[in-house]
Motif scaffolding. Structure first.
Motif, PDB file in Angstrom:
ATOM      1  N   VAL A   1       0.731  -1.333   0.451  1.00  0.00           N
ATOM      2  CA  VAL A   1      -0.365   0.634  -0.072  1.00  0.00           C
ATOM      3  C   VAL A   1       0.977   1.357   0.234  1.00  0.00           C
ATOM      4  N   LYS A   2       2.075   1.096   0.561  1.00  0.00           N
ATOM      5  CA  LYS A   2       2.745   2.566   0.846  1.00  0.00           C
ATOM      6  C   LYS A   2       3.147   2.531  -0.388  1.00  0.00           C
ATOM      7  N   LYS A   3       3.858   1.688  -1.328  1.00  0.00           N
ATOM      8  CA  LYS A   3       4.458   1.878  -2.978  1.00  0.00           C
ATOM      9  C   LYS A   3       3.168   2.437  -3.337  1.00  0.00           C
ATOM     10  N   ILE A   4       2.385   1.665  -2.915  1.00  0.00           N
ATOM     11  CA  ILE A   4       0.827   2.871  -4.542  1.00  0.00           C
ATOM     12  C   ILE A   4       0.930   3.772  -3.628  1.00  0.00           C
ATOM     13  N   ILE A   5       0.746   4.094  -3.117  1.00  0.00           N
ATOM     14  CA  ILE A   5       0.340   5.705  -2.546  1.00  0.00           C
ATOM     15  C   ILE A   5       1.762   6.737  -3.241  1.00  0.00           C
ATOM     16  N   ASN A   6       3.223   6.042  -2.773  1.00  0.00           N
ATOM     17  CA  ASN A   6       4.472   6.670  -3.630  1.00  0.00           C
ATOM     18  C   ASN A   6       4.066   7.439  -4.944  1.00  0.00           C
ATOM     19  N   ARG A   7       3.541   6.087  -5.494  1.00  0.00           N
ATOM     20  CA  ARG A   7       3.733   5.789  -6.690  1.00  0.00           C
ATOM     21  C   ARG A   7       2.459   6.731  -7.783  1.00  0.00           C
ATOM     22  N   THR A   8       1.330   6.595  -6.103  1.00  0.00           N
ATOM     23  CA  THR A   8       0.265   7.963  -6.783  1.00  0.00           C
ATOM     24  C   THR A   8       1.007   9.198  -6.894  1.00  0.00           C
ATOM     25  N   ILE A   9       1.738   9.210  -5.747  1.00  0.00           N
ATOM     26  CA  ILE A   9       1.798  10.875  -5.711  1.00  0.00           C
ATOM     27  C   ILE A   9       2.901  10.896  -6.520  1.00  0.00           C
TER      28      ILE A   9
ATOM     29  N   ALA B   1      -5.482  13.613  -6.284  1.00  0.00           N
ATOM     30  CA  ALA B   1      -4.399  12.753  -6.206  1.00  0.00           C
ATOM     31  C   ALA B   1      -5.565  11.387  -5.658  1.00  0.00           C
ATOM     32  N   LEU B   2      -6.846  11.976  -4.736  1.00  0.00           N
ATOM     33  CA  LEU B   2      -7.022  10.882  -3.739  1.00  0.00           C
ATOM     34  C   LEU B   2      -7.545   9.631  -4.735  1.00  0.00           C
ATOM     35  N   MET B   3      -9.092   9.928  -5.275  1.00  0.00           N
ATOM     36  CA  MET B   3      -9.596   9.204  -6.482  1.00  0.00           C
ATOM     37  C   MET B   3      -8.510   8.013  -7.231  1.00  0.00           C
ATOM     38  N   PRO B   4      -7.544   8.013  -7.103  1.00  0.00           N
ATOM     39  CA  PRO B   4      -6.714   7.670  -8.303  1.00  0.00           C
ATOM     40  C   PRO B   4      -6.161   6.946  -7.168  1.00  0.00           C
ATOM     41  N   MET B   5      -5.648   7.252  -6.026  1.00  0.00           N
ATOM     42  CA  MET B   5      -4.941   6.688  -5.281  1.00  0.00           C
ATOM     43  C   MET B   5      -5.941   5.200  -4.619  1.00  0.00           C
ATOM     44  N   LEU B   6      -7.089   5.761  -4.508  1.00  0.00           N
ATOM     45  CA  LEU B   6      -8.242   4.906  -3.839  1.00  0.00           C
ATOM     46  C   LEU B   6      -8.576   3.918  -4.456  1.00  0.00           C
TER      47      LEU B   6
ATOM     48  N   LEU C   1      -9.941  -1.595   0.693  1.00  0.00           N
ATOM     49  CA  LEU C   1     -10.125  -0.786   1.438  1.00  0.00           C
ATOM     50  C   LEU C   1     -10.104  -0.978   3.217  1.00  0.00           C
ATOM     51  N   ASP C   2      -9.158  -0.946   4.251  1.00  0.00           N
ATOM     52  CA  ASP C   2      -9.435  -1.423   5.095  1.00  0.00           C
ATOM     53  C   ASP C   2      -9.035  -0.030   6.062  1.00  0.00           C
ATOM     54  N   ASP C   3      -8.690  -0.222   7.006  1.00  0.00           N
ATOM     55  CA  ASP C   3      -8.667   1.513   8.149  1.00  0.00           C
ATOM     56  C   ASP C   3      -7.454   1.882   7.944  1.00  0.00           C
TER      57      ASP C   3
ATOM     58  N   GLY D   1     -15.116   8.928   3.804  1.00  0.00           N
ATOM     59  CA  GLY D   1     -16.313   9.419   3.534  1.00  0.00           C
ATOM     60  C   GLY D   1     -16.142  10.041   2.223  1.00  0.00           C
ATOM     61  N   THR D   2     -15.041   9.998   1.551  1.00  0.00           N
ATOM     62  CA  THR D   2     -14.789   9.546   0.239  1.00  0.00           C
ATOM     63  C   THR D   2     -15.062   8.653  -0.482  1.00  0.00           C
ATOM     64  N   ALA D   3     -14.174   7.374   0.697  1.00  0.00           N
ATOM     65  CA  ALA D   3     -14.154   5.810  -0.479  1.00  0.00           C
ATOM     66  C   ALA D   3     -15.596   5.281  -0.249  1.00  0.00           C
ATOM     67  N   SER D   4     -16.185   5.541   1.121  1.00  0.00           N
ATOM     68  CA  SER D   4     -17.837   4.882   1.242  1.00  0.00           C
ATOM     69  C   SER D   4     -18.723   5.085   0.076  1.00  0.00           C
ATOM     70  N   PHE D   5     -18.554   7.090  -0.384  1.00  0.00           N
ATOM     71  CA  PHE D   5     -19.411   7.214  -1.311  1.00  0.00           C
ATOM     72  C   PHE D   5     -19.563   6.380  -2.679  1.00  0.00           C
ATOM     73  N   TYR D   6     -17.875   5.807  -2.932  1.00  0.00           N
ATOM     74  CA  TYR D   6     -18.425   4.953  -4.539  1.00  0.00           C
ATOM     75  C   TYR D   6     -18.308   3.723  -3.899  1.00  0.00           C
ATOM     76  N   THR D   7     -19.480   2.717  -5.431  1.00  0.00           N
ATOM     77  CA  THR D   7     -19.793   1.288  -5.467  1.00  0.00           C
ATOM     78  C   THR D   7     -18.684   0.770  -5.381  1.00  0.00           C
ATOM     79  N   PHE D   8     -17.388   1.150  -5.879  1.00  0.00           N
ATOM     80  CA  PHE D   8     -16.361   0.738  -6.134  1.00  0.00           C
ATOM     81  C   PHE D   8     -15.068   0.112  -5.707  1.00  0.00           C
ATOM     82  N   LEU D   9     -15.646   1.523  -4.725  1.00  0.00           N
ATOM     83  CA  LEU D   9     -14.137   1.254  -3.809  1.00  0.00           C
ATOM     84  C   LEU D   9     -14.276   0.948  -2.041  1.00  0.00           C
ATOM     85  N   ASP D  10     -14.518  -0.731  -1.987  1.00  0.00           N
ATOM     86  CA  ASP D  10     -15.540  -0.570  -1.769  1.00  0.00           C
ATOM     87  C   ASP D  10     -14.693  -1.462   0.096  1.00  0.00           C
TER      88      ASP D  10
END
Lengths: 155, 389
Positions: A4-12, A21-26, A36-38, A57-66
């Motif tokens: 997850v850290k790697k993904i975060i850094n890559r997205t940044i 950057a939030l949506m692409p990251m999630l 996505l866990d806590d 709040g953002t994640a829970s809005f979207y069906t595909f961001l479980d």
């Protein structure tokens, strides 16, 4: 470093540290982990200097961001009108029977989750389902099972 | 006198023959932006996503904003039930979409463009990314400082609403904003933004190739040109068809019906339901029944209760929950028809529900809540017996 850290850094690197950057990251995390866990959401919040509540709040809005664990392969059967008329109930029934789970559940080996979704945009070729990002239009009860079997033999 | 056309197939959107994409873009870039805009206004092109705002006027409003930073956004969040043409356009002729965006960027003075692609179409990402890379490089070569990037949705119908789409791109919940300000004044990141549907951008591109006259020749006074229709339901020929605007529902049904069509839902779940008796006097277009392209046919074997129930379930799930009229209204309409069906409520209760739907049309914050009344009122009015019994 965790995945997850790697993904975060890559997205940044690609999208910057602004909130855009939030949506692409999630999405990138879900692409790999299927949910996505806590801990993931807290890590994302720290990386983008947001509160964890904003990220949730953002994640829970979207069906595909479980935000609850899902199987390796998420099956999403379209339930909107054209697919309904084309026989999606029958497809769901055979999938439930074959996988021995109900809609909303995940198989015990964590291979498959079975969900229903709203219009997938294949109304002329229903019934249709997604398995992760892959589309399977013009389903029959037989082809639906064959597709699932092809994923089982893939593991 | 009703002005209408006979059904006629057209080949503009998917046509690839007879021109070089970059020559069209280059030629447009050699012209004065104001001329391009007056061509667009002159053509009569209206937004093909469903709302029908004049495209040229939208571009003009954005051009008139004096800001350094502006954006062009392609709305590819095609979520309206019964609509699947944008997927096909992006699959078959993505370069024409990019071309339309580039011409728009040149006219309004934008340097960045985005395609917001619904998550359900993620399978298109690899192909689009590859083609975008080539396109962006070619734009540089011809000297236009404009880059298009791809953004994905994550399964929310409401993000097709333009201001909800910006919210989503900004990393927030897809909750529509109050309007005004409109996107041409404050869109993505609060900057002037032109947001156009996929199909609209291709027409804009093609108008700059064939000229406004050739486009205007087709259609009617209020509905110029042609349109891509997504046809599904009880039809022997489901699929995607580009047709001249202005035909009657009757003509349409004669071509695409199965001989037993009792109703056509025009414009998707949020559109209106046209019963058989109204087929001859309803024009498909802005003077009659407007559509983003979704045409669903129902034959006499279908229960309109089931159809309406399916739509209401859809809206109940897809309502963003931000405003009360839509959040509670959708739930109550769904519960309401269920209780009438079961006999827990008298048939007269439907009158109360119609009042509620009409209230939502006035009081809901965005197009989602406002348009639930379209299917609800038209189905209740024409198929009351099927709802009650």
């Amino acid at each position: 470093m965790t995945d997850v850290k790697k993904i975060i850094n890559r997205t940044i690197r690609e999208y910057g540290k602004e909130r855009q950057a939030l949506m692409p990251m999630l999405q990138a995390i879900v692409q790999v982990k299927n949910h996505l866990d806590d801990g993931d959401m807290i890590a994302v919040a720290e990386a983008l200097n947001l509160s964890a509540a904003e990220v949730f709040g953002t994640a829970s809005f979207y069906t595909f961001l479980d935000t609850e664990p899902r199987g390796k392969y998420i099956i999403r059967v379209c339930k909107t009108i054209s697919c309904h008329m084309a026989g999606k109930d029958e497809i769901i029934k055979v999938l439930e029977k074959h996988l021995r789970i109900k809609v909303g559940q995940t198989t015990r080996d964590n291979m498959f989750s079975l969900l229903t979704v709203n219009c997938l945009g294949w109304c002329h070729k229903g019934p249709v389902m997604l398995v992760n990002d892959d589309v399977y239009p013009e389903l029959t009860p037989k082809s639906a099972i064959e597709i699932i079997e092809s994923y089982i033999s893939r593991k | 006198m009703m002005e209408c056309n006979k059904l006629k197939r057209v080949d503009i959107i998917f046509c690839r023959k007879g021109f070089d994409l970059f020559e069209v873009v280059e030629k447009a870039l050699s012209r004065d932006p104001d001329d391009l805009i007056s061509d667009m206004i002159d053509s009569g092109l209206k937004g093909r996503g469903g709302a029908g705002f004049p495209t040229g006027l939208k571009w003009k409003l954005a051009r008139n904003e004096e800001q350094d930073e502006k954006y062009v956004v392609c709305n590819a969040d095609e979520g309206e039930p019964g609509t699947f043409k944008d997927r096909e356009i992006l699959d078959q002729v993505p370069e024409k979409v990019f071309g339309g965006m580039a011409i728009c960027a040149y006219t309004i003075g934008a340097k960045k463009g985005y395609i917001y692609l619904r998550g359900e179409y993620n399978f298109l990402i690899p192909k689009l990314t590859e083609k975008l890379e080539i396109f962006n490089r070619s734009l540089k070569q011809i000297g236009l400082d404009f880059t298009i990037r791809l953004r994905s949705g994550s399964g929310a119908y409401i993000c097709g609403e333009e201001s909800a789409l910006f919210e989503s791109m900004e990393g927030k919940r897809g909750e529509p904003r109050n309007k005004p300000p409109y996107p041409t004044v404050q869109g993505y990141l609060g900057k002037p933004t032109v947001i156009n549907n996929v199909e609209t951008l291709v027409y804009a591109f093609m108008i700059s190739r064939i000229g406004p006259e050739a486009f205007k020749e087709m259609g009617t006074k209020d509905s110029r040109g042609s349109k891509v229709f997504s046809i599904s339901g009880d039809t022997p020929r489901p699929g995607i068809y580009e047709l001249e605007l202005g035909m009657t529902v009757e003509d349409f049904v004669n071509e695409f019906g199965d001989g037993d069509t009792k109703a056509v839902q025009v414009g998707g779940a949020s559109g209106g339901c046209i019963p058989r008796k109204d087929f001859p006097n309803t024009i498909i277009g802005y003077e009659g029944i407007p559509t983003g392209g979704s045409m669903m046919l129902f034959n006499s074997s279908r229960s309109m209760y089931n159809v309406l129930h399916n739509y209401l379930e859809f809206f109940t799930e897809e309502s963003c929950g931000q405003c009360t009229p839509c959040r509670v209204g959708c739930q109550q309409l769904l519960k309401g028809i269920e209780s009438v069906k079961k006999g827990d409520r008298p048939p007269s209760y439907l009158r109360e529900l119609v009042k509620l739907a009409k209230t939502m049309k006035i009081a809901a914050k965005c197009g989602l809540g406002q348009s639930v009344a379209n299917p609800f009122v038209s189905i209740i009015k024409n198929y009351k017996e099927e709802i009650i019994h």
